[in-house]
Design a protein around this motif. Structure first.
Motif, PDB file in Angstrom:
ATOM      1  N   SER A 140       5.206  -0.147   9.161  1.00 29.68           N
ATOM      2  CA  SER A 140       3.913  -0.714   8.781  1.00 29.68           C
ATOM      3  C   SER A 140       4.147  -1.695   7.641  1.00 29.68           C
ATOM      4  CB  SER A 140       2.963   0.391   8.331  1.00 29.68           C
ATOM      5  OG  SER A 140       1.725  -0.144   7.927  1.00 29.68           O
ATOM      6  N   ILE A 184       5.593   0.662   4.806  1.00 28.54           N
ATOM      7  CA  ILE A 184       5.931   2.022   5.215  1.00 28.54           C
ATOM      8  C   ILE A 184       7.200   1.972   6.051  1.00 28.54           C
ATOM      9  CG2 ILE A 184       5.164   4.080   6.453  1.00 28.54           C
ATOM     10  CD1 ILE A 184       2.961   3.649   4.601  1.00 28.54           C
ATOM     11  N   GLN A 231       1.612  -2.446   0.452  1.00 30.83           N
ATOM     12  CA  GLN A 231       2.402  -1.283   0.837  1.00 30.83           C
ATOM     13  C   GLN A 231       3.208  -1.537   2.111  1.00 30.83           C
ATOM     14  OE1 GLN A 231       0.396   2.231   2.592  1.00 30.83           O
ATOM     15  NE2 GLN A 231       0.961   3.180   0.647  1.00 30.83           N
ATOM     16  N   LYS A 252       8.296   9.626   6.859  1.00 29.46           N
ATOM     17  CA  LYS A 252       7.918   8.292   6.392  1.00 29.46           C
ATOM     18  C   LYS A 252       7.890   8.250   4.871  1.00 29.46           C
ATOM     19  CE  LYS A 252       5.406   7.143  10.529  1.00 29.46           C
ATOM     20  NZ  LYS A 252       4.109   6.873  11.127  1.00 29.46           N
ATOM     21  N   ILE A 290       3.073  10.587   3.386  1.00 33.15           N
ATOM     22  CA  ILE A 290       3.998   9.473   3.173  1.00 33.15           C
ATOM     23  C   ILE A 290       4.479   9.546   1.728  1.00 33.15           C
ATOM     24  CG2 ILE A 290       4.268   6.977   3.187  1.00 33.15           C
ATOM     25  CD1 ILE A 290       2.040   6.918   5.329  1.00 33.15           C
ATOM     26  N   GLN A 310       7.319   5.140   1.498  1.00 33.88           N
ATOM     27  CA  GLN A 310       6.712   3.836   1.242  1.00 33.88           C
ATOM     28  C   GLN A 310       7.359   3.131   0.068  1.00 33.88           C
ATOM     29  OE1 GLN A 310       2.787   3.739  -0.514  1.00 33.88           O
ATOM     30  NE2 GLN A 310       2.993   5.867  -1.175  1.00 33.88           N
TER      31      GLN A 310
END
Length: 77
Positions: free
Chosen positions: A60, A70, A68, A28, A4, A30
């Motif tokens: 996420s 995502i 965090q 992905k 990520i 973040q």
């Protein structure tokens, strides 16, 4: 474990690739305040940068979360 990309990694990747998209659909990345940098000092600045290259969705966490969040690339512009 998935790779990520952090905000600063993503901005550096774009800059070293001639300001072109470097992620593919399904990749992905973040947003997390602890990974903010001079290039991406806020979520709004980061999203402005990312909006130039990708369509994406949250996979996420949630927008504006303290921790965090995502995102997954859904299309490359």
């Amino acid at each position: 474990m998935e790779n990520i990309i952090t905000p600063s990694q993503l901005i550096i990747n774009h800059a070293t690739n001639g300001n072109k998209a470097t992620l593919k659909v399904g990749s992905k990345f973040q947003w997390d305040r602890k990974h903010s940098s001079k290039e991406t000092p806020s979520l709004a600045d980061f999203k402005t940068e990312v909006d130039n290259y990708y369509d994406y969705k949250v996979v996420s966490g949630y927008e504006g979360a303290a921790g965090q969040t995502i995102y997954m690339v859904t299309a490359v512009k």
